[in-house]
Write a protein that holds these residues in place. Structure first.
Motif, PDB file in Angstrom:
ATOM      1  N   ASP A 135      54.500  22.867 -42.837  1.00  0.00           N
ATOM      2  CA  ASP A 135      53.609  21.795 -42.394  1.00  0.00           C
ATOM      3  C   ASP A 135      52.647  22.223 -41.295  1.00  0.00           C
ATOM      4  O   ASP A 135      51.688  21.491 -40.998  1.00  0.00           O
ATOM      5  N   LEU A 136      52.859  23.392 -40.708  1.00  0.00           N
ATOM      6  CA  LEU A 136      51.893  23.894 -39.728  1.00  0.00           C
ATOM      7  C   LEU A 136      50.517  24.106 -40.359  1.00  0.00           C
ATOM      8  O   LEU A 136      49.506  24.089 -39.655  1.00  0.00           O
ATOM      9  N   ALA A 137      50.470  24.276 -41.668  1.00  0.00           N
ATOM     10  CA  ALA A 137      49.181  24.460 -42.347  1.00  0.00           C
ATOM     11  C   ALA A 137      48.245  23.301 -42.044  1.00  0.00           C
ATOM     12  O   ALA A 137      47.041  23.501 -41.835  1.00  0.00           O
ATOM     13  N   ASP A 193      38.068  25.279 -34.096  1.00  0.00           N
ATOM     14  CA  ASP A 193      39.062  26.316 -33.809  1.00  0.00           C
ATOM     15  C   ASP A 193      40.240  26.273 -34.784  1.00  0.00           C
ATOM     16  O   ASP A 193      41.355  26.616 -34.442  1.00  0.00           O
ATOM     17  N   ARG A 194      39.978  25.833 -36.008  1.00  0.00           N
ATOM     18  CA  ARG A 194      41.000  25.856 -37.058  1.00  0.00           C
ATOM     19  C   ARG A 194      40.701  27.026 -37.983  1.00  0.00           C
ATOM     20  O   ARG A 194      39.553  27.418 -38.169  1.00  0.00           O
ATOM     21  N   ILE A 195      41.736  27.580 -38.577  1.00  0.00           N
ATOM     22  CA  ILE A 195      41.577  28.729 -39.470  1.00  0.00           C
ATOM     23  C   ILE A 195      40.845  28.270 -40.729  1.00  0.00           C
ATOM     24  O   ILE A 195      41.308  27.394 -41.437  1.00  0.00           O
ATOM     25  N   ARG A 196      39.691  28.882 -40.978  1.00  0.00           N
ATOM     26  CA  ARG A 196      38.858  28.516 -42.121  1.00  0.00           C
ATOM     27  C   ARG A 196      39.035  29.482 -43.288  1.00  0.00           C
ATOM     28  O   ARG A 196      39.030  29.100 -44.438  1.00  0.00           O
ATOM     29  N   LYS A 197      39.177  30.766 -42.959  1.00  0.00           N
ATOM     30  CA  LYS A 197      39.278  31.785 -44.003  1.00  0.00           C
ATOM     31  C   LYS A 197      40.141  32.929 -43.494  1.00  0.00           C
ATOM     32  O   LYS A 197      40.082  33.282 -42.320  1.00  0.00           O
ATOM     33  N   VAL A 198      40.908  33.501 -44.402  1.00  0.00           N
ATOM     34  CA  VAL A 198      41.746  34.656 -44.074  1.00  0.00           C
ATOM     35  C   VAL A 198      41.538  35.718 -45.135  1.00  0.00           C
ATOM     36  O   VAL A 198      41.488  35.419 -46.329  1.00  0.00           O
ATOM     37  N   HIS A 199      41.406  36.952 -44.679  1.00  0.00           N
ATOM     38  CA  HIS A 199      41.450  38.125 -45.562  1.00  0.00           C
ATOM     39  C   HIS A 199      42.762  38.818 -45.230  1.00  0.00           C
ATOM     40  O   HIS A 199      42.995  39.172 -44.073  1.00  0.00           O
ATOM     41  N   PHE A 217      55.962  31.688 -53.014  1.00  0.00           N
ATOM     42  CA  PHE A 217      56.101  33.092 -52.639  1.00  0.00           C
ATOM     43  C   PHE A 217      57.494  33.355 -52.071  1.00  0.00           C
ATOM     44  O   PHE A 217      58.184  34.289 -52.475  1.00  0.00           O
ATOM     45  N   ARG A 218      57.923  32.503 -51.138  1.00  0.00           N
ATOM     46  CA  ARG A 218      59.244  32.675 -50.529  1.00  0.00           C
ATOM     47  C   ARG A 218      60.347  32.535 -51.579  1.00  0.00           C
ATOM     48  O   ARG A 218      61.298  33.308 -51.583  1.00  0.00           O
ATOM     49  N   THR A 219      60.218  31.566 -52.475  1.00  0.00           N
ATOM     50  CA  THR A 219      61.208  31.360 -53.529  1.00  0.00           C
ATOM     51  C   THR A 219      61.282  32.571 -54.447  1.00  0.00           C
ATOM     52  O   THR A 219      62.375  32.981 -54.866  1.00  0.00           O
ATOM     53  N   SER A 220      60.127  33.175 -54.745  1.00  0.00           N
ATOM     54  CA  SER A 220      60.113  34.336 -55.647  1.00  0.00           C
ATOM     55  C   SER A 220      60.884  35.516 -55.067  1.00  0.00           C
ATOM     56  O   SER A 220      61.336  36.384 -55.800  1.00  0.00           O
ATOM     57  N   LEU A 221      61.051  35.535 -53.748  1.00  0.00           N
ATOM     58  CA  LEU A 221      61.820  36.597 -53.088  1.00  0.00           C
ATOM     59  C   LEU A 221      63.153  36.070 -52.565  1.00  0.00           C
ATOM     60  O   LEU A 221      63.722  36.612 -51.620  1.00  0.00           O
ATOM     61  N   ASN A 222      63.633  34.991 -53.174  1.00  0.00           N
ATOM     62  CA  ASN A 222      64.915  34.368 -52.815  1.00  0.00           C
ATOM     63  C   ASN A 222      64.968  33.951 -51.348  1.00  0.00           C
ATOM     64  O   ASN A 222      66.037  33.895 -50.760  1.00  0.00           O
ATOM     65  N   ASP A 223      63.809  33.691 -50.772  1.00  0.00           N
ATOM     66  CA  ASP A 223      63.685  33.229 -49.383  1.00  0.00           C
ATOM     67  C   ASP A 223      64.326  34.199 -48.386  1.00  0.00           C
ATOM     68  O   ASP A 223      64.604  33.838 -47.255  1.00  0.00           O
ATOM     69  N   ASP A 224      64.584  35.439 -48.823  1.00  0.00           N
ATOM     70  CA  ASP A 224      65.202  36.442 -47.952  1.00  0.00           C
ATOM     71  C   ASP A 224      64.117  37.353 -47.387  1.00  0.00           C
ATOM     72  O   ASP A 224      64.001  38.523 -47.767  1.00  0.00           O
ATOM     73  N   LEU A 225      63.282  36.776 -46.511  1.00  0.00           N
ATOM     74  CA  LEU A 225      62.211  37.553 -45.903  1.00  0.00           C
ATOM     75  C   LEU A 225      61.869  36.976 -44.543  1.00  0.00           C
ATOM     76  O   LEU A 225      62.164  35.822 -44.248  1.00  0.00           O
ATOM     77  N   GLU A 226      61.276  37.823 -43.717  1.00  0.00           N
ATOM     78  CA  GLU A 226      60.875  37.386 -42.385  1.00  0.00           C
ATOM     79  C   GLU A 226      59.617  38.140 -41.953  1.00  0.00           C
ATOM     80  O   GLU A 226      59.572  39.373 -41.988  1.00  0.00           O
ATOM     81  N   PHE A 227      58.620  37.373 -41.549  1.00  0.00           N
ATOM     82  CA  PHE A 227      57.394  37.933 -40.993  1.00  0.00           C
ATOM     83  C   PHE A 227      57.515  38.023 -39.483  1.00  0.00           C
ATOM     84  O   PHE A 227      58.061  37.117 -38.849  1.00  0.00           O
ATOM     85  N   THR A 228      57.010  39.121 -38.908  1.00  0.00           N
ATOM     86  CA  THR A 228      56.925  39.248 -37.453  1.00  0.00           C
ATOM     87  C   THR A 228      55.529  39.740 -37.086  1.00  0.00           C
ATOM     88  O   THR A 228      54.942  40.565 -37.793  1.00  0.00           O
ATOM     89  N   LYS A 281      47.520  30.437 -32.305  1.00  0.00           N
ATOM     90  CA  LYS A 281      47.322  30.025 -33.706  1.00  0.00           C
ATOM     91  C   LYS A 281      47.838  31.114 -34.641  1.00  0.00           C
ATOM     92  O   LYS A 281      48.335  30.822 -35.722  1.00  0.00           O
ATOM     93  N   LEU A 282      47.730  32.373 -34.217  1.00  0.00           N
ATOM     94  CA  LEU A 282      48.224  33.464 -35.052  1.00  0.00           C
ATOM     95  C   LEU A 282      49.752  33.472 -35.076  1.00  0.00           C
ATOM     96  O   LEU A 282      50.353  33.812 -36.101  1.00  0.00           O
ATOM     97  N   ASP A 283      50.370  33.072 -33.976  1.00  0.00           N
ATOM     98  CA  ASP A 283      51.829  32.931 -33.961  1.00  0.00           C
ATOM     99  C   ASP A 283      52.256  31.783 -34.872  1.00  0.00           C
ATOM    100  O   ASP A 283      53.248  31.890 -35.600  1.00  0.00           O
ATOM    101  N   LEU A 284      51.507  30.684 -34.826  1.00  0.00           N
ATOM    102  CA  LEU A 284      51.811  29.542 -35.689  1.00  0.00           C
ATOM    103  C   LEU A 284      51.615  29.899 -37.161  1.00  0.00           C
ATOM    104  O   LEU A 284      52.378  29.455 -38.023  1.00  0.00           O
ATOM    105  N   TRP A 285      50.597  30.701 -37.452  1.00  0.00           N
ATOM    106  CA  TRP A 285      50.376  31.199 -38.811  1.00  0.00           C
ATOM    107  C   TRP A 285      51.622  31.954 -39.284  1.00  0.00           C
ATOM    108  O   TRP A 285      52.110  31.752 -40.386  1.00  0.00           O
ATOM    109  N   ASN A 286      52.137  32.814 -38.433  1.00  0.00           N
ATOM    110  CA  ASN A 286      53.351  33.576 -38.738  1.00  0.00           C
ATOM    111  C   ASN A 286      54.531  32.626 -38.967  1.00  0.00           C
ATOM    112  O   ASN A 286      55.283  32.786 -39.930  1.00  0.00           O
ATOM    113  N   ASP A 287      54.691  31.637 -38.095  1.00  0.00           N
ATOM    114  CA  ASP A 287      55.779  30.661 -38.244  1.00  0.00           C
ATOM    115  C   ASP A 287      55.668  29.921 -39.576  1.00  0.00           C
ATOM    116  O   ASP A 287      56.675  29.643 -40.225  1.00  0.00           O
ATOM    117  N   MET A 288      54.432  29.605 -39.978  1.00  0.00           N
ATOM    118  CA  MET A 288      54.205  28.909 -41.239  1.00  0.00           C
ATOM    119  C   MET A 288      54.727  29.754 -42.401  1.00  0.00           C
ATOM    120  O   MET A 288      55.418  29.262 -43.294  1.00  0.00           O
TER     121      MET A 288
END
Length: 124
Positions: free
Chosen positions: A19-21, A108-114, A58-69, A6-13
């Motif tokens: 739509d993974l959300a 087992d779904r993500i309810r809250k994130v800090h 968020f992605r648009t504000s950075l011209n979509d030139d970003l990648e999370f790993t 699920k944490l990998d899917l969060w990253n992919d999102m």
């Protein structure tokens, strides 16, 4: 039992699979960002649809030139939370790291994130 994928899917999102959300987040989803709340509307998110909109903007504000790993993931057996350390490449010359702490609902779904973003990348 919390699935680390699920944490990998969060990253992919965050990398654009918005739509993974709907698949990984609870209907009563919330997120808290550690940065100044006057600079974003993320703390007002209350469901997956609002999260998708926020990530797109968020992605648009950075011209979509970003990648999370994902750098590392942690979950203790029997715990109802997990932790992910991640890096964000912005453009070709800037990397910042961060940490997300996830709470899960009974399904087992993500309810809250800090989420807190640092000033430098996390060593891999």
């Amino acid at each position: 039992m919390i699935e680390l994928n699920k944490l990998d899917l969060w990253n992919d999102m965050w990398n654009g699979a918005f739509d993974l959300a709907d698949k990984i987040c609870s209907a009563e989803f919330t997120i808290f960002f550690g940065r100044d709340a006057s600079t974003h509307s993320g703390d007002d998110i209350t469901d997956p649809a609002q999260l998708k909109t926020f990530i797109r903007e968020f992605r648009t504000s950075l011209n979509d030139d970003l990648e999370f790993t994902v750098v590392r993931k942690f979950v203790e057996p029997g715990a109802d939370f997990a932790v992910s350390l991640w890096n964000l490449r912005i453009g070709s010359d800037r990397v910042v790291g961060g940490i997300d702490v996830f709470e899960f609902d009974d399904a087992d779904r993500i309810r809250k994130v800090h989420s807190v973003t640092g000033q430098r990348g996390i060593p891999e």
